[in-house]
Write a protein that holds these residues in place. Sequence first.
Motif, short mmCIF file in Angstrom:
data_model
loop_
_atom_site.label_atom_id
_atom_site.label_comp_id
_atom_site.label_asym_id
_atom_site.label_seq_id
_atom_site.Cartn_x
_atom_site.Cartn_y
_atom_site.Cartn_z
N THR A 1 10.18 7.65 0.29
CA THR A 1 10.61 8.91 -0.31
C THR A 1 9.97 9.07 -1.69
O THR A 1 9.45 8.11 -2.27
N ASP A 2 10.05 10.29 -2.23
CA ASP A 2 9.52 10.52 -3.58
C ASP A 2 10.26 9.66 -4.61
O ASP A 2 9.65 9.15 -5.55
N ARG B 1 8.98 6.16 -4.32
CA ARG B 1 7.63 6.11 -4.89
C ARG B 1 7.68 6.06 -6.42
O ARG B 1 6.93 5.32 -7.06
N ALA B 2 8.57 6.84 -7.00
CA ALA B 2 8.73 6.83 -8.46
C ALA B 2 9.20 5.46 -8.93
O ALA B 2 8.69 4.93 -9.94
N ALA B 3 10.13 4.86 -8.20
CA ALA B 3 10.63 3.52 -8.56
C ALA B 3 9.54 2.47 -8.40
O ALA B 3 9.41 1.57 -9.24
N LEU B 4 8.75 2.59 -7.35
CA LEU B 4 7.67 1.63 -7.13
C LEU B 4 6.58 1.76 -8.18
O LEU B 4 6.02 0.75 -8.65
N ALA C 1 0.85 -1.20 0.00
CA ALA C 1 0.00 0.00 0.00
C ALA C 1 0.88 1.25 0.00
O ALA C 1 0.55 2.26 0.62
N TRP C 2 1.98 1.21 -0.72
CA TRP C 2 2.96 2.30 -0.70
C TRP C 2 2.37 3.64 -1.10
O TRP C 2 2.80 4.67 -0.59
N GLU C 3 1.38 3.65 -1.97
CA GLU C 3 0.80 4.92 -2.40
C GLU C 3 0.08 5.64 -1.27
O GLU C 3 0.02 6.87 -1.25
N GLU C 4 -0.45 4.89 -0.32
CA GLU C 4 -1.16 5.48 0.81
C GLU C 4 -0.25 5.72 2.01
O GLU C 4 -0.63 6.41 2.96
#
Length: 147
Positions: free
Chosen positions: A82-83, A86-89, A74-77
């Motif tokens: 880090t930003d 998040r970009a890598a995920l 649930a990384w988006e929530e």
Amino acid sequence: MTTQRMNFTTAAPAVFKAMITLDAAARKGLDHTLIELVQIRASQINRCTYCLDMHTTDARKAGEREERIYQLSAWEESELYTDKERAALALTEAVTVLTDGFVPDHVYERAARHFDEPELAQLIALILTINAWNRIAVTTRKTPGTE
């Protein structure tokens, strides 16, 4: 519980050796924490128990916090990443799923803002490699905890 179908390592040793070489090359220049997050997330999506077991264990050994491992699906929530992570995920999910047959421009551009071109190429290679490992392990029903 499922039974392992084959030992891919011994059944296709040249392919296994090539995968090990590719895996090592894909990791070069990338942060170890990022590598494990990407590998865990792709393995979650692909439902690869062997790789999930391996990479969560490796992440813990490297000092990754339990909360970050638990919240990865649930990384988006979550506010724990880090930003750049998040970009890598986001890129990991897009490349792993290929929902509409392509990686959306906004996902690629987001990653490109956080990674220079050589690092982005390495990240793409890492994502491709973990997906190949997942497919080998899922197809052969590789058992967690085995070599």
